[in-house]
Design a protein around this motif. Structure first.
Motif, short mmCIF file in Angstrom:
data_model
loop_
_atom_site.label_atom_id
_atom_site.label_comp_id
_atom_site.label_asym_id
_atom_site.label_seq_id
_atom_site.Cartn_x
_atom_site.Cartn_y
_atom_site.Cartn_z
N ASP A 299 -20.97 14.83 -82.72
CA ASP A 299 -21.25 14.04 -81.53
C ASP A 299 -19.99 13.98 -80.67
N VAL A 300 -20.15 13.60 -79.40
CA VAL A 300 -19.03 13.28 -78.52
C VAL A 300 -19.23 11.84 -78.04
N ILE A 301 -18.24 10.99 -78.29
CA ILE A 301 -18.34 9.56 -77.99
C ILE A 301 -17.35 9.20 -76.89
N PRO A 302 -17.80 8.55 -75.80
CA PRO A 302 -16.86 8.14 -74.76
C PRO A 302 -16.01 6.96 -75.22
N VAL A 303 -14.75 6.93 -74.80
CA VAL A 303 -13.85 5.84 -75.17
C VAL A 303 -12.75 5.74 -74.12
N ILE A 304 -12.20 4.55 -73.97
CA ILE A 304 -11.03 4.35 -73.12
C ILE A 304 -9.89 3.95 -74.04
N GLY A 305 -9.10 4.92 -74.47
CA GLY A 305 -8.10 4.71 -75.50
C GLY A 305 -7.06 3.67 -75.13
N LEU A 306 -6.58 3.69 -73.90
CA LEU A 306 -5.55 2.73 -73.47
C LEU A 306 -6.08 1.31 -73.56
N LEU A 307 -7.28 1.08 -73.10
CA LEU A 307 -7.89 -0.25 -73.15
C LEU A 307 -8.09 -0.69 -74.60
N ALA A 308 -8.54 0.24 -75.43
CA ALA A 308 -8.75 -0.06 -76.85
C ALA A 308 -7.44 -0.41 -77.54
N GLU A 309 -6.39 0.37 -77.25
CA GLU A 309 -5.09 0.12 -77.87
C GLU A 309 -4.56 -1.26 -77.49
N SER A 310 -4.61 -1.60 -76.20
CA SER A 310 -4.08 -2.87 -75.74
C SER A 310 -4.85 -4.05 -76.32
N ALA A 311 -6.18 -3.92 -76.39
CA ALA A 311 -7.02 -5.03 -76.87
C ALA A 311 -6.98 -5.18 -78.38
N GLU A 312 -6.79 -4.07 -79.10
CA GLU A 312 -6.91 -4.10 -80.57
C GLU A 312 -5.57 -4.23 -81.28
N SER A 313 -4.49 -3.79 -80.65
CA SER A 313 -3.21 -3.72 -81.38
C SER A 313 -2.24 -4.84 -81.02
N GLY A 314 -2.73 -5.88 -80.36
CA GLY A 314 -1.85 -7.00 -80.03
C GLY A 314 -1.09 -6.84 -78.74
N GLY A 315 -1.38 -5.78 -77.98
CA GLY A 315 -0.67 -5.55 -76.72
C GLY A 315 -1.09 -6.50 -75.62
N PHE A 316 -2.33 -7.03 -75.72
CA PHE A 316 -2.83 -7.95 -74.71
C PHE A 316 -2.43 -9.37 -75.09
N THR A 317 -1.69 -10.04 -74.22
CA THR A 317 -1.12 -11.35 -74.53
C THR A 317 -1.72 -12.45 -73.65
N SER A 318 -1.38 -13.70 -73.97
CA SER A 318 -1.84 -14.83 -73.16
C SER A 318 -1.24 -14.77 -71.76
#
Length: 536
Positions: A286-305
């Motif tokens: 399969d081919v699955i669409p993804v936005i890697g930068l958004l996923a990285e920031s939201a999942e790895s603690g990059g997105f802060t208060s």
């Protein structure tokens, strides 16, 4: 026989059966082949190894960070991005630099907790990096980050090709062929009979599955890289059993360029992913669409208060100012407004314009959203859940079959590399006995599927599709193409197709097609038996 401790780490009964075969055969083969079997046993008891591959600047390392849930792989171009890096579970976080001669050097993490981007060593003497992380995701999945294909750095391309198996045809005494074995972390030992020679190391060096990263355009070298990928040996090319692709940077797609998108970015990405799946078929499941930068920031603690506060301020801008700022990244960063330029630049680096728009739309709909809720909104918008779902369905749920098939391919290659006809025959006979057992038929089916999808055995398109369906899933309803239908209908159809494939094998097939047809016939018959037992 494998020990109780080893059994605990094996993916399932098929891996256990192959492990027992290796153990039984070791006293019957040469010291060199036995050393190869020991490496196969080690690989069988290790987590499934998934290589993340793709073109340079396709966002592989960013996606790796998102999958692991920690920003640890360097994403800026530097020495470390030119190396193969294996991320695996460890009780203590550490990074080891592995040299071509087998020596190791521990590297400190940088101030941000990432692998340092530049190395203070002779880069030409380095084989790869081993990163050990106390990370739950890595307990049953080793993630291998690779240098980008299409790089101008020839050495980096060779490292990637070696990991993917593309360098398998180089001569054993070739310098780059030597490095292939080193990708496993084993030191070279060309002169010792009880150590792996380059040919044998090459036979067991490849990753067992691949997550291939593409962007908007699938190029010829993407196709070539997938064709070259092997799970342990040349006999198992990438296919729907062991390969999926992701369409990364989905937010950069212009909706107007995709017919039927109705101006929606995500719908455009999904339609383009479907089109790319047809282009790459049957190399990937399969081919699955993804936005890697958004996923990285939201999942790895990059997105802060602080980021949430900045987005909250943006949500209060008037509509005219807001729509103008969204026209381009440059305008967004430089337009005169109440939100500081530094805040906007930081948000662009973490979320890009698409993520910023998603967050601001969410805040305008519900101004009371917390930073945690906003992070979850961004994560949902990234498409990471879809990638993880396919990883679970294609790789994790079928790790036993994937690992066992790769291990059997390695065992066969090691026996052939020995040059001893007697040894080769003993190994062949032992494998045939194993594959004759009903519980091991999945391995036969995986082999047949690989032969058909790789084009080694030509089949009419409708029959090739059927082989693909039966061999690409463990769900009986999906195997039969009758998901959700009554049990009685499934049973009758399985028996009908078993009879059809038996007739085709005997009367309508070429010799090569007949071998595949017998395997498919038995697969349907075993499905029918399983359904009958469930009903009884």
């Amino acid at each position: 026989m494998t020990t109780a401790t080893e059994q605990q780490h094996l993916a399932g009964p098929l891996s256990a059966a192959v492990a027992n075969l290796c153990t039984r055969l070791q006293p019957q083969v040469s010291a060199r082949t036995a050393a190869g079997f020991r490496e196969v046993l080690r690989r069988l008891s290790a987590p499934l190894q998934v290589a993340v591959a793709g073109r340079i600047k396709s966002g592989k390392s960013t996606l790796v960070n998102a999958l692991i849930g920690r920003r640890v792989a360097p994403t800026d171009v530097g020495e470390c991005t030119r190396l193969v890096t294996r991320f695996q579970y460890g009780t203590v976080d550490r990074v080891e630099l592995v040299f071509l001669d087998g020596k190791k050097q521990v590297l400190p993490f940088d101030a941000g907790g990432m692998i340092p981007n530049d190395l203070e060593v002779d880069f030409d003497k380095v084989s790869h990096l081993e990163a050990y992380l106390t990370n739950a995701v890595l307990r049953d999945l080793t993630v291998i980050d690779t240098p980008g294909l299409g790089s101008l750095d020839d050495a980096s391309v060779k490292r990637t090709e070696q990991l993917l198996g593309a360098a398998k045809h180089r001569k054993p005494d070739d310098a780059t062929g030597d490095a292939t074995g080193d990708a496993t972390g084993d030191s070279a030992a060309d002169d010792d009979d009880d150590e792996l020679d380059p040919t044998s190391r090459n036979a067991v060096a490849g990753a067992e599955a691949v997550l291939y990263v593409v962007t908007q355009g699938v190029r010829a070298d993407d196709q070539q890289a997938l064709a070259a990928f092997t799970a342990a040996t040349a006999s198992r090319e990438a296919g729907p059993v062991n390969a999926i692709a992701v369409l990364n940077k989905a937010d950069t797609i212009t909706p107007e360029s995709v017919t039927g998108s109705d101006g929606d970015v995500w719908k455009a990405a999904s339609l383009l992913a479907e089109k790319q799946a047809q282009t790459l078929k049957p190399r990937v499941a399969d081919v699955i669409p993804v936005i890697g930068l958004l996923a990285e920031s939201a999942e790895s603690g990059g997105f802060t208060s602080a980021d949430a506060d900045g987005l909250r301020s943006l949500s209060k801008l008037d509509d005219a100012t807001w729509e103008t700022m969204l026209m381009s990244a440059d305008i967004f960063a430089t337009w005169d407004c109440e939100v500081p330029t530094g805040t906007r630049t930081r948000l662009l680096e973490k979320l890009d314009l698409f993520g910023i728009r998603v967050a601001v739309d969410a805040l305008r709909a519900d101004p009371e959203l917390t930073a945690g809720s906003l992070r979850r909104t961004l994560l949902n918008a990234s498409g990471l859940a879809g990638v993880r779902g396919r990883l679970d369905a294609v790789f994790r749920a079928r790790a036993d079959g994937i690992k066992a098939a790769a291990a059997l391919a390695s065992v066969t290659a090691l026996a052939h590399a020995s040059g001893d006809p007697g040894e080769r025959q003993r190994v062949h006979d032992a494998i045939e006995v194993l594959l004759a057992k009903p519980e091991a038929h999945q391995l036969r089916l995986l082999e047949a599927l690989t032969l058909v999808t790789s084009g080694a055995v030509a089949m009419p398109e409708d029959l090739a599709e059927e082989v693909l369906r039966v061999g690409s899933t463990a769900d009986i309803g999906e195997q039969l193409g009758l998901r959700g239908r009554p049990h009685k209908e499934l049973s009758a159809y399985a028996l009908e197709r078993a009879g059809w494939w038996r007739s085709f094998a005997s009367f309508g097939a070429t010799p090569a097609q007949s071998r595949v047809a017998h395997v498919v016939h038995r697969a349907y018959f075993l499905i029918w038996q399983q359904l009958r037992e469930q009903a009884g």
